[in-house]
Every structure is written in C-alpha cells, then in structure tokens.
Design a protein around this motif. Structure first.
Motif, PDB file in Angstrom:
ATOM      1  N   PRO A   1       0.824  -1.223   0.000  1.00 18.87           N
ATOM      2  CA  PRO A   1       0.000   0.000   0.000  1.00 18.87           C
ATOM      3  C   PRO A   1       0.851   1.264   0.000  1.00 18.87           C
ATOM      4  N   GLY A   2       0.494   2.194  -0.882  1.00 17.81           N
ATOM      5  CA  GLY A   2       1.174   3.475  -0.956  1.00 17.81           C
ATOM      6  C   GLY A   2       2.417   3.491  -1.805  1.00 17.81           C
ATOM      7  N   ALA A   3       2.975   2.323  -2.149  1.00 16.30           N
ATOM      8  CA  ALA A   3       4.229   2.297  -2.900  1.00 16.30           C
ATOM      9  C   ALA A   3       4.068   2.873  -4.302  1.00 16.30           C
ATOM     10  N   ALA A   4       2.975   2.526  -4.973  1.00 16.16           N
ATOM     11  CA  ALA A   4       2.761   3.039  -6.329  1.00 16.16           C
ATOM     12  C   ALA A   4       2.568   4.548  -6.326  1.00 16.16           C
ATOM     13  N   GLU A   5       1.964   5.082  -5.260  1.00 15.93           N
ATOM     14  CA  GLU A   5       1.669   6.512  -5.205  1.00 15.93           C
ATOM     15  C   GLU A   5       2.850   7.340  -4.709  1.00 15.93           C
ATOM     16  N   PHE A   6       3.597   6.819  -3.742  1.00 14.53           N
ATOM     17  CA  PHE A   6       4.585   7.649  -3.059  1.00 14.53           C
ATOM     18  C   PHE A   6       6.045   7.234  -3.276  1.00 14.53           C
ATOM     19  N   SER A   7       6.296   6.234  -4.112  1.00 15.73           N
ATOM     20  CA  SER A   7       7.686   5.853  -4.372  1.00 15.73           C
ATOM     21  C   SER A   7       8.018   5.997  -5.846  1.00 15.73           C
ATOM     22  N   HIS A   8       9.311   5.981  -6.150  1.00 16.75           N
ATOM     23  CA  HIS A   8       9.799   6.193  -7.518  1.00 16.75           C
ATOM     24  C   HIS A   8      10.484   4.935  -8.041  1.00 16.75           C
ATOM     25  N   PRO A   9       9.911   4.273  -9.047  1.00 13.80           N
ATOM     26  CA  PRO A   9      10.647   3.192  -9.709  1.00 13.80           C
ATOM     27  C   PRO A   9      11.732   3.772 -10.602  1.00 13.80           C
ATOM     28  N   VAL A  10      12.615   2.924 -11.071  1.00  6.70           N
ATOM     29  CA  VAL A  10      13.736   3.423 -11.880  1.00  6.70           C
ATOM     30  C   VAL A  10      14.037   2.450 -13.029  1.00  6.70           C
ATOM     31  N   SER A  11      12.987   1.792 -13.555  1.00  7.49           N
ATOM     32  CA  SER A  11      13.189   0.761 -14.571  1.00  7.49           C
ATOM     33  C   SER A  11      12.983   1.253 -15.998  1.00  7.49           C
ATOM     34  N   THR A  12      12.490   2.478 -16.177  1.00  8.49           N
ATOM     35  CA  THR A  12      12.334   3.044 -17.518  1.00  8.49           C
ATOM     36  C   THR A  12      12.973   4.428 -17.561  1.00  8.49           C
ATOM     37  N   LEU A  13      13.167   4.930 -18.765  1.00  2.00           N
ATOM     38  CA  LEU A  13      13.772   6.247 -18.941  1.00  2.00           C
ATOM     39  C   LEU A  13      12.952   7.327 -18.252  1.00  2.00           C
ATOM     40  N   GLU A  14      11.652   7.286 -18.445  1.00  3.69           N
ATOM     41  CA  GLU A  14      10.793   8.318 -17.879  1.00  3.69           C
ATOM     42  C   GLU A  14      10.785   8.258 -16.353  1.00  3.69           C
ATOM     43  N   GLU A  15      10.780   7.043 -15.803  1.00  3.06           N
ATOM     44  CA  GLU A  15      10.813   6.897 -14.352  1.00  3.06           C
ATOM     45  C   GLU A  15      12.110   7.432 -13.764  1.00  3.06           C
ATOM     46  N   ALA A  16      13.218   7.130 -14.411  1.00  5.63           N
ATOM     47  CA  ALA A  16      14.509   7.623 -13.931  1.00  5.63           C
ATOM     48  C   ALA A  16      14.574   9.143 -14.000  1.00  5.63           C
ATOM     49  N   GLN A  17      13.992   9.718 -15.040  1.00  3.86           N
ATOM     50  CA  GLN A  17      13.974  11.174 -15.158  1.00  3.86           C
ATOM     51  C   GLN A  17      13.128  11.804 -14.061  1.00  3.86           C
TER      52      GLN A  17
ATOM     53  N   GLU B   1       4.134  -0.648   4.143  1.00  2.00           N
ATOM     54  CA  GLU B   1       3.405   0.511   3.650  1.00  2.00           C
ATOM     55  C   GLU B   1       4.388   1.633   3.343  1.00  2.00           C
ATOM     56  N   VAL B   2       4.042   2.438   2.363  1.00  3.42           N
ATOM     57  CA  VAL B   2       4.815   3.634   2.034  1.00  3.42           C
ATOM     58  C   VAL B   2       3.886   4.832   2.079  1.00  3.42           C
ATOM     59  N   THR B   3       4.312   5.880   2.769  1.00  2.02           N
ATOM     60  CA  THR B   3       3.557   7.128   2.781  1.00  2.02           C
ATOM     61  C   THR B   3       4.422   8.211   2.161  1.00  2.02           C
ATOM     62  N   ARG B   4       3.912   9.419   2.144  1.00  2.85           N
ATOM     63  CA  ARG B   4       4.651  10.516   1.523  1.00  2.85           C
ATOM     64  C   ARG B   4       5.985  10.774   2.209  1.00  2.85           C
ATOM     65  N   GLU B   5       6.059  10.509   3.517  1.00  2.00           N
ATOM     66  CA  GLU B   5       7.279  10.837   4.264  1.00  2.00           C
ATOM     67  C   GLU B   5       7.837   9.667   5.060  1.00  2.00           C
ATOM     68  N   THR B   6       7.267   8.466   4.926  1.00  2.00           N
ATOM     69  CA  THR B   6       7.768   7.339   5.707  1.00  2.00           C
ATOM     70  C   THR B   6       7.730   6.036   4.918  1.00  2.00           C
ATOM     71  N   VAL B   7       8.565   5.105   5.368  1.00  2.00           N
ATOM     72  CA  VAL B   7       8.481   3.707   4.965  1.00  2.00           C
ATOM     73  C   VAL B   7       8.167   2.932   6.234  1.00  2.00           C
ATOM     74  N   ARG B   8       7.049   2.212   6.215  1.00  2.00           N
ATOM     75  CA  ARG B   8       6.611   1.491   7.415  1.00  2.00           C
ATOM     76  C   ARG B   8       6.872  -0.002   7.237  1.00  2.00           C
ATOM     77  N   PHE B   9       7.475  -0.603   8.279  1.00  2.00           N
ATOM     78  CA  PHE B   9       7.815  -2.018   8.233  1.00  2.00           C
ATOM     79  C   PHE B   9       6.683  -2.866   8.796  1.00  2.00           C
ATOM     80  N   ALA B  10       6.782  -4.181   8.531  1.00  2.00           N
ATOM     81  CA  ALA B  10       5.725  -5.094   8.948  1.00  2.00           C
ATOM     82  C   ALA B  10       5.550  -5.136  10.460  1.00  2.00           C
ATOM     83  N   ASP B  11       6.638  -4.845  11.198  1.00  2.00           N
ATOM     84  CA  ASP B  11       6.534  -4.869  12.657  1.00  2.00           C
ATOM     85  C   ASP B  11       6.048  -3.549  13.243  1.00  2.00           C
TER      86      ASP B  11
END
Length: 394
Positions: free
Chosen positions: A112-128, A207-217
């Motif tokens: 949850p939240g990873a697609a919205e608040f994180s940056h992939p780097v597998s394509t040219l546009e994503e890296a940019q 979970e990933v939020t705008r300002e945090t990465v939350r672990f399973a624990d």
C-alpha cells in the motif's frame, strides 16, 4: 524475383536491436523495428541518470543497422491470425515473422502506498522523474531505496556517492544472486559510502507514505524520497493479444524461442519464457536471446529447422558508485562462484561491460551474424529431468 520477407521486431532494447541487426544477414528480408522512443535507452545506466552521472541514452544511428526501418510508436495488439500488429498512433504493420522483444519494467508494487509515493527506476521516464524529485529535495533529505537486487544496490551506491543520505531496505538478504564473499564485499563498500543497510526478516516493507516507509513490525523510517526497485514485470501485450504466457506475462515459447501458439512468432529478452523456464533478466541474456531469436527466424525463412537455445553465463557486474564496483564470476549455468573482482578494478570492469554491450550492438549492425556466446548443457539436463531450478549461489 521473390518478394521480400517482412519481419517486425517489437521493442528497441538490447534484445530487439540485436535481433533486428542480425536479421539483415539476408538481403531479401525487410526488417522493421517498432519502439515507443526515438533513442536507445541504456537501461543498465538508468541509476546513473537518476543520480546525474550519465544520460543513459544513445542515438539509434550508433547501434542500429542502416537497413532496419525504425518506427517510433507503441504496439497495442498482436493479431496472429492476420499477421499484423496494431499501432498506438493508428494503423498497423503486417509481418511474415514477428520478434517479440518488449523487455521488462517495474512490477506493480503490492505494498500500500508504494505506487503513489515511491519512484521506480526501470524506464527512462521513471529515472527522469526520480532525478527531478532528487533535485527538488534538499541535500540532507532522507532517501530510502527498497529492494537489494542489482538495481537497488546500484541506485543506493550512486546516490550515496553523490552525498545523499541513503538507507537500503533489502526485504531479505543483500544481493541474493551474489556469493557470500561477494555479498560481504558489497556490504563493505556500501558502509564506506555511508549507506545504512537494513536486511533480514525484519526489513519487510508493509506501507509507504509521503514521508515514511513502514515495516511489517510497525516501525517507521523517515523517507523524503523513496525509490522502489523490488521486483520486475513485463508488458501485458502478449496476454492482451491472446497469446500464451507464463504467470508473469512472459510469452511462452519452446526451446527455439518460438511461441507455443504460432511458429511465426519468436520471443527474446526479458519477455521470453522458453519452456516456462526463463533466463535471468539481464542485458547479458537479452543480447544472446535476441541473436538466437533472429537465427530461428532466418532458419525458418531458409526452410531449415531452428535449433534449441544454448546459453551459458559469465557472471553479474554491479556498479557501486563511480569509484568501485563488483564483478561476480559465475559458472556457465548462472550460479555464482566464490570468485569476484571488487573495488576500483570492479568499477572498470563494469564500465567496460556497459561500453562493450553497445559495441556488440554496433558490431552486429556492421557485421550481422558476428555475435557468439558460450554454451551450457545444464539447462538441457534440467529439462530432461523435469527439474526446473532457479540459479543459486554456490
């Protein structure tokens, strides 16, 4: 005089370009390469683009044979019955044979939240976009890289060397492919760069939020910029076109790389699943599979039986910033050895590999059919025994 045989290659990455170039061995074959971008993307340098140390693109004129027609567009559907591909900008292209080399990209994050608040780097546009986000962030911003495969390690090291405060979240072990000796070497280099490495069972992201990465624990890690490199997927073009795929969406083929549905369709690179036992995703396998796919097509045009793929490996190289790297030697069956090259020499080897990959493409454009590679019989033994197995370190 006989008409030309039309071959369409979908995808202008390492596999597609190599296949297109190799197909020009015959003067009566008309080759069309369809790619959504007008430039060749050096995917193995995208982490450098994000960090501002390389452009990660080159002109197709430098790697593509002049006889290959380049169509800048995206394929939306393959019509095997009509032997045509539909284009996003309208119209279609007919073919006598098709090379399916659409490559791979980041998988849809299941967190949850990873697609919205994180940056992939597998394509040219994503890296940019990641580069823009890093430029906008203050120098002291906390950067978290999730995923400790080659892409994650390279991104973490590159950004840390640029002075960023980086945490690498493994979600398991660091560098799963690496031999334990190579893993210790990588860990040492990351420590010197100031990268905080979180590994083991407690490093699973929930979970990933705008300002945090939350672990399973339940723990929270502050993260101003989160980079997501955990997992890769392939475009769903084959599935949308009604072709048989594996669970990830790769085109199912036999050992000649021929689609199990249609003898006029062959696959190469990351999007190919020969015998439902795909090779490791890498430019090393992509170029060789691209060459073999072309050979399969050329044999069919000549009325000959295509041969099964036989591909051996050398290893895996990972950059650790501009000042260091590692080349992990492997057995031909793609299992890691206890031998590696590290440090500054490792960086030189990695750069040599990056440059050599482009030279392989350019040389195949000048002298089609010139690329050769080592063989390995382990795969055939596994298939005969019915014991598919993923490469492991030993």
């Amino acid at each position: 005089m006989a008409d030309n045989t039309d071959v369409v290659v979908i995808g202008g990455g390492y596999a597609g370009v190599l296949a297109a170039n190799r197909l020009t061995q015959r003067g009566d074959v008309a080759v069309t390469l369809v790619n959504p971008r007008p430039v060749f993307v050096e995917r193995i340098r995208l982490h450098q683009l994000a960090a501002g140390t390389h452009r990660a693109v080159t002109d197709y004129r430098d790697v593509l044979a002049p006889g290959v027609r380049l169509v800048v567009d995206a394929v939306t559907r393959v019509d095997a019955a009509e032997r045509s591909v539909a284009l996003a900008e309208g119209g279609s292209l007919g073919y006598d044979h098709l090379v399916y080399a659409v490559g791979s990209g980041g998988a849809e994050p299941p967190v949850p939240g990873a697609a919205e608040f994180s940056h992939p780097v597998s394509t040219l546009e994503e890296a940019q976009r990641l580069a823009d986000a890093l430029t906008a962030a203050p120098a002291g911003a906390a950067v978290t890289v999730v995923g400790a495969g080659p892409t994650g390690i390279e991104a973490a090291a590159e950004l840390a060397e640029q002075g960023r405060k980086v945490t690498l979240v493994c979600g398991g072990i660091l560098g799963p492919y690496l031999h334990p000796r190579g893993r210790r070497s990588v860990a040492g280099r990351l420590a010197k760069l100031g990268v905080r490495v979180l590994d083991g069972p407690d490093s699973t992201v929930a979970e990933v939020t705008r300002e945090t990465v939350r672990f399973a624990d339940g723990r929270d890690l502050r993260s101003d910029v989160t980079v997501w490199t955990a997992g890769f997927g392939v475009p769903d073009l084959a599935a949308r076109s009604g072709l048989s795929t594996d669970a990830l969406g790769r085109l199912l083929t036999d050992e000649t790389l021929t689609s199990v549905d249609d003898p006029r369709i062959v696959a190469a690179g990351d999007a190919a699943a020969p015998s439902d036992l795909p090779f490791r995703m890498s430019c090393q396998s992509a170029t060789r599979l691209g060459a073999h796919a072309a050979d399969t097509v050329l044999r069919r045009i000549a009325g000959e039986e295509p041969e099964p793929v036989n591909l051996g490996f050398f290893g895996q190289c990972i950059s650790l910033g501009r000042g260091a790297g590692i080349f992990q030697f492997a057995n031909r069956d793609d299992t890691a050895k206890g031998l590696h090259i590290a440090g500054r020499l490792g960086a030189r080897v990695k750069e040599f590999v990056c440059l050599s990959t482009l030279k392989h493409l350019a040389h195949e454009a000048e002298k089609p059919g010139s690329l050769t590679w080592v063989a390995d019989d382990t795969r055939r033994e596994l298939l005969k025994a019915g014991r598919p197995a993923a490469p492991t370190a030993r």
